[in-house]
Design a protein around this motif. Structure first.
Motif, PDB file in Angstrom:
ATOM      1  N   TYR A 255       0.851  -1.218   0.000  1.00 39.23           N
ATOM      2  CA  TYR A 255       0.000   0.000   0.000  1.00 39.23           C
ATOM      3  C   TYR A 255       0.874   1.251   0.000  1.00 39.23           C
ATOM      4  O   TYR A 255       0.598   2.222  -0.695  1.00 39.23           O
TER       5      TYR A 255
ATOM      6  N   ARG B 274       2.410   1.747  -3.360  1.00 36.02           N
ATOM      7  CA  ARG B 274       1.422   2.277  -4.340  1.00 36.02           C
ATOM      8  C   ARG B 274       1.190   3.770  -4.101  1.00 36.02           C
ATOM      9  O   ARG B 274       1.149   4.566  -5.032  1.00 36.02           O
ATOM     10  N   ALA B 275       1.043   4.107  -2.800  1.00 34.22           N
ATOM     11  CA  ALA B 275       0.796   5.526  -2.457  1.00 34.22           C
ATOM     12  C   ALA B 275       1.981   6.392  -2.881  1.00 34.22           C
ATOM     13  O   ALA B 275       1.807   7.476  -3.450  1.00 34.22           O
TER      14      ALA B 275
ATOM     15  N   ASP C 272     -10.800   2.049  -0.518  1.00 37.40           N
ATOM     16  CA  ASP C 272      -9.947   1.159   0.284  1.00 37.40           C
ATOM     17  C   ASP C 272      -9.344   1.909   1.475  1.00 37.40           C
ATOM     18  O   ASP C 272      -8.422   2.711   1.302  1.00 37.40           O
TER      19      ASP C 272
ATOM     20  N   PHE D 246      -5.965   4.582  -9.210  1.00 40.45           N
ATOM     21  CA  PHE D 246      -5.508   4.777  -7.832  1.00 40.45           C
ATOM     22  C   PHE D 246      -6.515   5.635  -7.058  1.00 40.45           C
ATOM     23  O   PHE D 246      -6.879   5.307  -5.918  1.00 40.45           O
TER      24      PHE D 246
ATOM     25  N   GLU E 141      -7.375   0.940   3.830  1.00 36.63           N
ATOM     26  CA  GLU E 141      -5.937   0.636   4.052  1.00 36.63           C
ATOM     27  C   GLU E 141      -5.064   1.508   3.147  1.00 36.63           C
ATOM     28  O   GLU E 141      -4.053   2.066   3.574  1.00 36.63           O
ATOM     29  N   LEU E 142      -5.496   1.589   1.901  1.00 38.89           N
ATOM     30  CA  LEU E 142      -4.747   2.399   0.942  1.00 38.89           C
ATOM     31  C   LEU E 142      -4.817   3.868   1.348  1.00 38.89           C
ATOM     32  O   LEU E 142      -3.832   4.602   1.276  1.00 38.89           O
TER      33      LEU E 142
ATOM     34  N   ASP F 180      -9.515   3.641  -6.146  1.00 33.28           N
ATOM     35  CA  ASP F 180      -9.223   2.723  -5.029  1.00 33.28           C
ATOM     36  C   ASP F 180      -9.076   3.473  -3.710  1.00 33.28           C
ATOM     37  O   ASP F 180      -9.476   2.994  -2.657  1.00 33.28           O
ATOM     38  N   LEU F 181      -8.500   4.668  -3.801  1.00 32.74           N
ATOM     39  CA  LEU F 181      -8.285   5.488  -2.604  1.00 32.74           C
ATOM     40  C   LEU F 181      -9.617   5.808  -1.917  1.00 32.74           C
ATOM     41  O   LEU F 181      -9.710   5.833  -0.684  1.00 32.74           O
TER      42      LEU F 181
END
Lengths: 209, 278
Positions: free
Chosen positions: A5, A8-9, A32, A25, A34-35, A28-29
């Motif tokens: 994570y 990715r960030a 998600d 992204f 966690e992300l 998903d942000l």
């Protein structure tokens, strides 16, 4: 938290994702947590570092500003020193050369010209006029010396030489220069004594140098 | 590629290299006469003084450094950057600092030419001296609000104020149902320019400073190594600089520090959400 994570960030925050990856992204942000947490943590770390950099830069700006000011004040002080020196030089020049030009030339010529000391009385023989002139010359009463010496009928080179000097000190340059020039054409020891000084000083005194 | 662009690119590259090269480039920019003059011209026109100009110029350099390090820099030239960023930073300064805002408003309030202009436009359009005075005072109050709300975009402040007063008087005339203003076509409402872009945390400086203080030197150092210019150093290099055994140790330390940082923020119960401020 899973390292993937964070990676990715960080990839997103580096700002070099392709448009489609960037949109993925961001989608998903939003969904998600966690992300989102990884992203927020990375972002916070960057903010803190940026704040540190800002503090550091602000202190550098103050330092550079002072450097600039001190450089400027150094230049200013140098400029002031130069200006003061120029002012002093100009002042000295005016005092010495410009204040009543003829007079100051005369004063200078008189100051720097080495008037020969009065001759021994015996050198002029027993002539009363010569003796009185010498006495006056010694006391720097050049007018009196001239009165006496100019009345001597048999004028030796010695009398002429000291008479010319008396004229010079009495600022009668025309008379002085005539006698000096006359002397210089003769063959006595006084012809050698006067080259080139008295004439040069007379020209200086009259401003015709 | 133009000479100007080449030199801009060189400046950007040296900032990205970090270290002494970055520092000397930033120093060069700090003393850059043309960029300074550009900032001064905009700030003075926008109602600021020398002190404001200095603050804004420094903020521009900080912002430039940040945008380059964070790969957010997108201006065509550095001159464009300084022109645009000066407006941004000036508006932010006015938005956030009441004393500076009031200083600017005070100067406008004491400007006899501006008073004369407002008086002329009001009296030319069915108003009297008292209306003109009211319009001027209301204009100052409205401007204060506009500056606080970020509706001003950093242009010539006298023009902006004149337009504000004009619109106030036009609305007043509408209320009074009198004839419209004579030269209305010449004075359309202020069009807002593109939104001003600034990249900064939405956490206050005060909060960031508090967090920084409590973070500890070791965490500050490793975060700096990792995030000053992201991925400039590998984890192996970070490990060496931190005196750690290997990249894995460095990575673990980094994770711990990020967590600590987050906990410090949560302690302040701050609803942290990073956005690109506009």
């Amino acid at each position: 938290m899973d390292q993937k994570y964070i990676e990715r960030a960080e990839t997103y925050l580096r700002g070099n994702l392709a448009e489609s990856d960037r949109k993925n992204f961001e989608r998903d942000l939003a969904s998600d947590p966690e992300l989102k947490l990884a992203f927020d943590q990375c972002r916070l770390a960057m903010d803190v570092v940026d704040r540190q950099v800002e503090i550091d830069l602000s202190s550098k700006f103050r330092h550079w500003g002072k450097e600039k000011d001190s450089g400027r004040s150094h230049l200013m002080s140098l400029a002031w020193k130069i200006a003061a020196s120029v002012a002093v030089i100009i002042g000295v020049y005016f005092i010495l050369f410009q204040r009543s030009p003829t007079l100051s030339h005369q004063q200078l010529a008189l100051k720097f010209y080495q008037t020969p000391p009065a001759p021994d009385r015996t050198m002029g023989g027993e002539d009363r006029l010569w003796a009185k002139g010498i006495e006056a010359y010694q006391q720097q009463q050049y007018r009196v010396a001239i009165d006496n010496w100019s009345r001597i009928t048999r004028r030796t080179p010695e009398v002429s030489y000291f008479l010319a000097n008396a004229y010079f000190n009495n600022m009668d340059y025309q008379s002085a220069i005539l006698i000096f020039k006359d002397l210089s054409e003769g063959g006595s020891i006084y012809s050698f004594r006067m080259e080139p000084c008295p004439v040069v000083f007379i020209h200086w005194a009259t401003g015709t140098l | 590629m133009s000479k100007e662009h080449q030199s801009d690119q060189m400046i950007i590259n040296t900032i990205l290299r970090g270290g002494k090269e970055r520092e000397s480039t930033l120093k060069y920019l700090f003393h850059h006469r043309h960029f300074r003059e550009t900032t001064a011209e905009i700030v003075f026109k926008a109602g600021g003084d020398h002190e404001h100009q200095e603050t804004v110029f420094e903020a521009c350099i900080i912002q430039l450094d940040k945008q380059i390090r964070r790969s957010l820099y997108s201006e065509k030239s550095l001159l464009d950057f300084f022109q645009n960023q000066t407006r941004v930073q000036w508006c932010l300064l006015l938005q956030r600092n009441q004393p500076d805002r009031h200083k600017v408003l005070g100067k406008l309030g004491d400007d006899p030419d501006l008073k004369r202009q407002i008086r002329a436009v009001v009296m030319k359009n069915s108003g009297n001296l008292e209306d003109a005075e009211d319009c001027f005072q209301n204009g100052l109050e409205l401007l204060d609000k506009q500056l606080t709300e970020g509706k001003y975009r950093g242009g010539a402040i006298k023009g902006f104020f004149y337009q504000t007063c004009y619109n106030l008087w036009r609305n007043e005339l509408k209320k009074r149902r009198t004839v419209p203003m004579a030269d209305e076509a010449l004075h359309q409402p202020v069009e807002l320019e593109d939104p001003l872009t600034v990249y900064e945390s939405n956490l206050s400086r005060q909060l960031l400073d508090e967090i920084l203080q409590r973070l500890g030197a070791s965490c500050q150092k490793i975060l700096n190594l990792k995030y000053f210019i992201m991925d400039q150093l590998s984890m192996d290099e970070i490990a060496v600089q931190m005196g750690l055994k290997n990249a894995q140790n460095a990575s673990n330390t980094l994770t711990k520090c990020r967590k600590k940082l987050w906990e410090l923020l949560v302690e302040h119960e701050h609803p942290y959400l990073w956005t690109r401020n506009t």
